[in-house]
Design an enzyme around this catalytic site. Sequence first.
Site: not given
Ligand SMILES: Cc1ncc(COP(=O)(O)O)c(C=O)c1O
Length: 430
Positions: A27, A155, A249, A278
Amino acid sequence: MNDKLKESGSAPPAWYHSGLAHVWLPYAQMKTMRPPLAVARTEGCRIVLADGRALIDGIASWWTACHGYNHQHIRAAVERQLATMPHVMFGGLVHEQALTLARRLTALLPEDLDRVFFCESGSVAVEIALKMAVQYWRNRGVRNRNKFVAFRGGYHGDTAAAMAVSDPDIGLHDMFRGHLLEHFIFDLPRDDESAARLQAGLERHAEQLAAIIVEPLAQGAGGMRFHAADALRRLRALADRYELLLIFDEIFTGFGRTGAMFACEAAGVAPDIITLSKALTGGTLPLAAAVARRKVFEVFWSDDPKKALMHGPTYMGNALACAAANASLDLFAREPRLQQVQTISEQMARELAAARGLPGVRDIRVRGAIGVVELERIEDLDSLRARFIAEGVFIRPFGNVVYLTPSFTISAEELTALTGAIRRVLASGT
Ligand SMILES: Cc1ncc(COP(=O)(O)O)c(C=O)c1O
């Protein structure tokens, strides 16, 4: 190396200059960005830089390090596992750490979310969840249900399918518009009006739809926006009515971040598939999972090899990462993490309230261990980030938000240092 990188103030270690010209950072416009900070080590809730400065961490390494850094219990578990077996492929082979973790995760999750598919990153977990949903229909003989409903402000990751269900306007993948699969993006059903719009959309498109995907209770990278459990109850009802799968998610919200162990538990709504990552390993090793309910798994359970889920990341179920995750779950069981989240929440609400009324502040909101100051706009993100570093804290605003997602083990004094830095920096203008 860009000019600003060359201007780096104190003398960084040799590895910094010799290696920096060979990495590509996330980024970032590499040509104009400020020099990244050289980190020597981490300790508790602090990031210790190579030049000796220690920054209090307000972000917990992209929301992962929920027990603080270098927790002795996780370290010991990973060291033990390293001596026995760092990794073995998961095709045709299984091992204690992964199976124990699958059992423990499914025991924590609601209803019959009881089949865990492991992978290594959040985005890939989302890809797998989406694939599961499309194939769920194909395996049932329905070929055209391959679209998703997703939400503004959402996201779900940076890989192609995950980008396609993220809000196209949040700026992370604007240039790929037109090159990604097109899905249906709606406002979250926060009230009767938005719920009616969503229902009308589902009515029109249901026959093409595989699933609804949402970040429950808190949308993270799309702007740190919160919604009530009621929106999720509406989604569950609509998914049931139109026979869609519901995917939560919880890569950001899982493992205590919103106050309960999982947001779905707090909301009292069980999805059909949940994605986790995470904080799963307490911020130590990359690991993620897509966990499916029995009714999803059963559609793959067949004598027909074509009905199998054709996915298998090389490092799937990595033994070190699973050992870290098991140790992290031990800590949730034996230390008062959710109580700490509650205390952090109350302190952030109290202390961030003092930023209300500062120039450009539009909203202040707190949920669980997420504290947000939303601004009218941020003119220069890079320089705002640098001002926080000058204050001795690591806070990384994005879009128009300054936010805190600290480790749950942060001390009251460290948290006050973070909220104080936000107040001081914002008081002097953005
Ligand atoms: C809600 C959500 N889903 C998916 C992702 C993507 O995860 P990664 O960065 O481990 O690919 C993130 C990352 O910030 C997220 O916050």
